[in-house]
Design a protein around this motif. Structure first.
Motif, PDB file in Angstrom:
ATOM      1  N   TRP A 111       0.674  -1.145   0.017  1.00  0.00           N
ATOM      2  CA  TRP A 111      -0.263   0.165  -0.187  1.00  0.00           C
ATOM      3  C   TRP A 111       0.741   1.503   0.177  1.00  0.00           C
ATOM      4  O   TRP A 111      -0.004   2.185  -0.743  1.00  0.00           O
ATOM      5  CB  TRP A 111      -0.616   0.088   1.171  1.00  0.00           C
ATOM      6  N   ARG A 112       2.091   1.289   0.084  1.00  0.00           N
ATOM      7  CA  ARG A 112       2.567   2.516   0.553  1.00  0.00           C
ATOM      8  C   ARG A 112       3.209   3.343  -0.705  1.00  0.00           C
ATOM      9  O   ARG A 112       2.951   4.019  -1.237  1.00  0.00           O
ATOM     10  CB  ARG A 112       4.207   2.133   1.274  1.00  0.00           C
ATOM     11  N   PRO A 113       3.370   2.207  -1.690  1.00  0.00           N
ATOM     12  CA  PRO A 113       3.901   2.919  -2.573  1.00  0.00           C
ATOM     13  C   PRO A 113       2.742   2.663  -4.029  1.00  0.00           C
ATOM     14  O   PRO A 113       2.476   4.388  -4.339  1.00  0.00           O
ATOM     15  CB  PRO A 113       4.367   1.108  -3.992  1.00  0.00           C
ATOM     16  N   ARG A 114       0.911   2.823  -3.523  1.00  0.00           N
ATOM     17  CA  ARG A 114       0.079   3.000  -4.057  1.00  0.00           C
ATOM     18  C   ARG A 114      -0.364   4.450  -3.951  1.00  0.00           C
ATOM     19  O   ARG A 114      -0.885   4.612  -3.949  1.00  0.00           O
ATOM     20  CB  ARG A 114      -0.570   1.560  -3.673  1.00  0.00           C
ATOM     21  N   LEU A 115      -0.019   4.335  -2.778  1.00  0.00           N
ATOM     22  CA  LEU A 115      -0.341   5.794  -1.309  1.00  0.00           C
ATOM     23  C   LEU A 115       0.431   7.330  -2.359  1.00  0.00           C
ATOM     24  O   LEU A 115       0.378   7.726  -2.670  1.00  0.00           O
ATOM     25  CB  LEU A 115      -0.147   6.045  -0.372  1.00  0.00           C
ATOM     26  N   ASN A 116       1.754   6.513  -2.794  1.00  0.00           N
ATOM     27  CA  ASN A 116       2.772   7.674  -3.084  1.00  0.00           C
ATOM     28  C   ASN A 116       2.434   8.070  -4.257  1.00  0.00           C
ATOM     29  O   ASN A 116       2.782   8.873  -4.849  1.00  0.00           O
ATOM     30  CB  ASN A 116       4.362   6.751  -2.775  1.00  0.00           C
ATOM     31  N   THR A 117       2.247   6.908  -5.169  1.00  0.00           N
ATOM     32  CA  THR A 117       1.054   6.895  -6.642  1.00  0.00           C
ATOM     33  C   THR A 117       0.775   7.980  -6.784  1.00  0.00           C
ATOM     34  O   THR A 117       0.536   8.652  -7.410  1.00  0.00           O
ATOM     35  CB  THR A 117       1.310   5.264  -7.537  1.00  0.00           C
ATOM     36  N   TYR A 118      -0.590   7.761  -5.697  1.00  0.00           N
ATOM     37  CA  TYR A 118      -1.494   8.259  -6.197  1.00  0.00           C
ATOM     38  C   TYR A 118      -1.723  10.018  -6.009  1.00  0.00           C
ATOM     39  O   TYR A 118      -2.064  11.035  -6.886  1.00  0.00           O
ATOM     40  CB  TYR A 118      -2.839   8.022  -4.647  1.00  0.00           C
ATOM     41  N   VAL A 156       4.997  16.922   0.747  1.00  0.00           N
ATOM     42  CA  VAL A 156       4.305  15.417   0.290  1.00  0.00           C
ATOM     43  C   VAL A 156       4.406  14.429  -0.156  1.00  0.00           C
ATOM     44  O   VAL A 156       5.163  13.060   0.294  1.00  0.00           O
ATOM     45  CB  VAL A 156       2.775  16.084  -0.552  1.00  0.00           C
ATOM     46  N   LEU A 157       5.869  14.952  -1.410  1.00  0.00           N
ATOM     47  CA  LEU A 157       6.540  13.246  -1.379  1.00  0.00           C
ATOM     48  C   LEU A 157       8.342  13.163  -1.391  1.00  0.00           C
ATOM     49  O   LEU A 157       8.497  12.877  -1.305  1.00  0.00           O
ATOM     50  CB  LEU A 157       6.552  13.812  -3.307  1.00  0.00           C
ATOM     51  N   ALA A 158       8.343  13.955  -0.106  1.00  0.00           N
ATOM     52  CA  ALA A 158       9.258  14.288   0.369  1.00  0.00           C
ATOM     53  C   ALA A 158      10.471  12.377   0.483  1.00  0.00           C
ATOM     54  O   ALA A 158      10.732  12.164   1.497  1.00  0.00           O
ATOM     55  CB  ALA A 158      10.160  14.744   1.028  1.00  0.00           C
ATOM     56  N   GLY A 159       9.103  11.838   1.158  1.00  0.00           N
ATOM     57  CA  GLY A 159       8.869  10.247   2.152  1.00  0.00           C
ATOM     58  C   GLY A 159       7.778  10.461   2.884  1.00  0.00           C
ATOM     59  O   GLY A 159       6.613  10.581   3.060  1.00  0.00           O
ATOM     60  N   ASN A 181     -11.943   4.862  -1.094  1.00  0.00           N
ATOM     61  CA  ASN A 181     -11.559   5.156   0.339  1.00  0.00           C
ATOM     62  C   ASN A 181      -9.882   5.437  -0.189  1.00  0.00           C
ATOM     63  O   ASN A 181      -9.885   5.607   1.146  1.00  0.00           O
ATOM     64  CB  ASN A 181     -11.713   3.435   0.525  1.00  0.00           C
ATOM     65  N   LEU A 182      -9.234   5.111  -1.360  1.00  0.00           N
ATOM     66  CA  LEU A 182      -8.279   5.377  -1.487  1.00  0.00           C
ATOM     67  C   LEU A 182      -7.688   6.701  -1.882  1.00  0.00           C
ATOM     68  O   LEU A 182      -7.031   7.616  -0.748  1.00  0.00           O
ATOM     69  CB  LEU A 182      -7.537   5.046  -2.751  1.00  0.00           C
ATOM     70  N   ARG A 183      -8.680   7.669  -2.099  1.00  0.00           N
ATOM     71  CA  ARG A 183      -8.824   9.217  -1.890  1.00  0.00           C
ATOM     72  C   ARG A 183      -8.509   9.766  -0.109  1.00  0.00           C
ATOM     73  O   ARG A 183      -8.354  10.459  -0.223  1.00  0.00           O
ATOM     74  CB  ARG A 183      -9.608   9.783  -2.912  1.00  0.00           C
ATOM     75  N   ALA A 184      -9.998   9.172   0.557  1.00  0.00           N
ATOM     76  CA  ALA A 184     -10.014   9.522   1.823  1.00  0.00           C
ATOM     77  C   ALA A 184      -8.763   9.844   2.257  1.00  0.00           C
ATOM     78  O   ALA A 184      -8.564   9.887   4.155  1.00  0.00           O
ATOM     79  CB  ALA A 184     -11.649   8.854   1.952  1.00  0.00           C
TER      80      ALA A 184
END
Length: 296
Positions: free
Chosen positions: A13-20, A42-45, A69-72
């Motif tokens: 899930w972390r890569p999916r969140l980062n990509t989103y 936001v994208l600094a890690g 759910n992912l957006r929220a």
């Protein structure tokens, strides 16, 4: 508790969140400098701990994670990042390093950094509002996040932290500071999952007790790392709290006392999870695996 279980969940899930976050912050403003500043922080890690907690609650209660759910869930990372940008400002903690990189105001200037934080906060609520979740859930999430982030939550804790510097707080006051400054958004992260998974009230109460104990443990652990780690290990300046006479658990209780308090908070969190598991008759080991964070 299994570190492997947590690692597997994070790897999914972390890569999916980062990509989103990356994809949805590319054209967030017609001001290039503002977009760049928002994206930079936001994208600094970061661990993405808060949205991961929300997604973990959804997972253990058998809720298939949708785009809504992912957006929220990702929205919470925007609120967290806004708080970090403003916390690092010269008027606040005056930090020049965050996650191993120059802080936002060092990179973009104080004016743009302040405005980037100002933009991320309402964007959080925009993502909740247009997530596509049922209206009743959006209302509950909006209320919960506003309470957690505002004058009775995170901001109140920041005020207590700033005004308490140089004054030795008693333990109850320090606990209250941590409940607000750090714990409030973690409480909301668990609440957000419970709302979206439609968890029944008695189980939700036990889950929130877990979230509150986890939030306290998180701050105590952070205080301990500030004393025991190097800037290279943490990606930010260490030993800063003592130099600025900030109120911390090691400062009040000593290192051994802080470690005892951490152990007690983790035990309280596990007890609350055991209660939630008994009431729900579900396997909550994924949530328990988050407690291995404090075993590093």
């Amino acid at each position: 508790m299994s570190k492997q279980q947590l690692a597997a969940f994070e790897a999914t899930w972390r890569p999916r969140l980062n990509t989103y976050l990356d994809e949805n912050l590319r054209s967030v403003s017609d001001q290039a400098s503002l977009t760049a500043s928002m994206r930079y922080s936001v994208l600094a890690g970061g661990k993405r701990l808060r949205p991961l907690l929300t997604l973990a609650v959804l997972t253990v209660f058998g809720k298939a994670i949708t785009a809504a759910n992912l957006r929220a869930s990702a929205a919470l990372e925007l609120m967290h990042t806004y708080s970090l940008i403003h916390d690092d400002l010269p008027a606040m903690d005056n930090d020049r390093l965050r996650r191993g990189q120059p802080t936002n105001h060092v990179k973009f200037g104080e004016d743009i950094a302040i405005l980037a934080g100002d933009a991320l906060q309402p964007l959080t609520f925009q993502w909740l509002a247009d997530s596509g979740l049922p209206a009743e859930q959006v209302t509950k999430l909006t209320l919960g996040l506003a309470q957690a982030a505002g004058a009775a939550g995170m901001v109140a804790g920041q005020v207590a932290d700033v005004q308490g510097a140089g004054t030795r707080l008693a333990l109850p006051a320090l606990q209250q500071l941590h409940r607000e400054k750090t714990g409030a958004l973690i409480h909301y992260a668990v609440l957000a999952g419970a709302i979206q998974a439609e968890v029944v009230p008695d189980v939700q109460t036990a889950l929130l007790a877990f979230g509150d104990a986890f939030g306290l443990a998180f701050q105590i652990y952070d205080d301990i790392l500030d004393v025991t780690s190097t800037p290279e290990q943490l990606g930010k300046q260490t030993h800063k709290d003592a130099g600025e006479h900030k109120n911390t658990y090691p400062g009040l209780l000593g290192l051994a006392g802080a470690q005892d308090a951490l152990h007690q908070a983790v035990t309280t969190a596990q007890t609350a999870l055991d209660r939630a598991e008994q009431l729900s008759q579900r396997d909550l080991s994924l949530l328990a695996s988050f407690l291995t964070y404090f075993m590093n």
